[in-house]
Design an enzyme around this catalytic site. Sequence first.
Site, mmCIF file in Angstrom:
data_model
loop_
_atom_site.group_PDB
_atom_site.id
_atom_site.type_symbol
_atom_site.label_atom_id
_atom_site.label_comp_id
_atom_site.label_asym_id
_atom_site.label_seq_id
_atom_site.Cartn_x
_atom_site.Cartn_y
_atom_site.Cartn_z
ATOM 1 N N CYS A 131 0.847 -1.196 0.000
ATOM 2 C CA CYS A 131 0.000 0.000 0.000
ATOM 3 C C CYS A 131 0.887 1.253 0.000
ATOM 4 O O CYS A 131 1.993 1.247 0.529
ATOM 5 C CB CYS A 131 -0.905 -0.003 1.235
ATOM 6 S SG CYS A 131 -2.065 1.390 1.262
ATOM 7 N N ARG B 1 2.948 4.832 6.376
ATOM 8 C CA ARG B 1 3.368 4.084 7.573
ATOM 9 C C ARG B 1 3.860 2.678 7.244
ATOM 10 O O ARG B 1 4.191 1.904 8.145
ATOM 11 C CB ARG B 1 2.193 3.986 8.566
ATOM 12 C CG ARG B 1 1.708 5.345 9.049
ATOM 13 C CD ARG B 1 0.365 5.212 9.730
ATOM 14 N NE ARG B 1 -0.672 4.761 8.794
ATOM 15 C CZ ARG B 1 -1.936 4.511 9.150
ATOM 16 N NH1 ARG B 1 -2.297 4.647 10.407
ATOM 17 N NH2 ARG B 1 -2.819 4.131 8.248
HETATM 18 CO CO CO Z 1 -3.436 1.166 2.986
#
Ligand code: CO
Length: 209
Positions: free
Chosen positions: A42, A46
């Site tokens: 993704c 983070r």
């Molecule tokens: Co994500």
Amino acid sequence: MSDLESLFANNIKWADNIKTQNPDYFSNLAKQQAPEYLWIGCSDSRVPANQIVDLAPGELFVHRNVANMVIHTDLNCMTVLNYAVEILKVKHVMVTGHYGCGGVKAALENRKLGLIDYWLRNIRDVYFNNKAIMDELTDTDERLNRLCELNVLQQVDNIAHSNIVQNAWARGQELSVHGWIYDIHDGILHKLRSPIDSAEQIPEQYRLY
Ligand code: CO
């Protein structure tokens, strides 16, 4: 110092640190890359691919997009997969999702967001295909995290069903596809299923050979 100038200062410091430890580091790296892994993850800030698995530059080929999707009509992702498998000859492709994914959350919420709705529609398909499992869950976080997992599993299948991967297996090339999920709360990676490493493991409807 402006915010962006500080990034350049960071860069000089980073490169100097590496060169102190190994003066030939960058000149060696510039000659070639030979990563054994393709990470599909993704875009979330983070979830930094190299840092999570503690791999240096040159060791991990990376593709990231919203909610770590593998869509067969996405030329960008398919080009990365094609290059990684056929030119770099990576041995492992890992789809790495993460709990609390904002893209998956948006797909769960039935909101109209614009262009991204086309992208998130694919996650709604994952929900629909797993409706029985999803409908049993009532807790909001549990539903989100389960859909994050189911989404990874679907993307693993999408990779295994691609002609790129099936052609590699037909050539006798060693290649495994993995489904992992990362927990932002403790920094730990988890395996979601055993790897797919042969055409026998995929349904007949998707087999090209
Ligand atoms: Co994500």
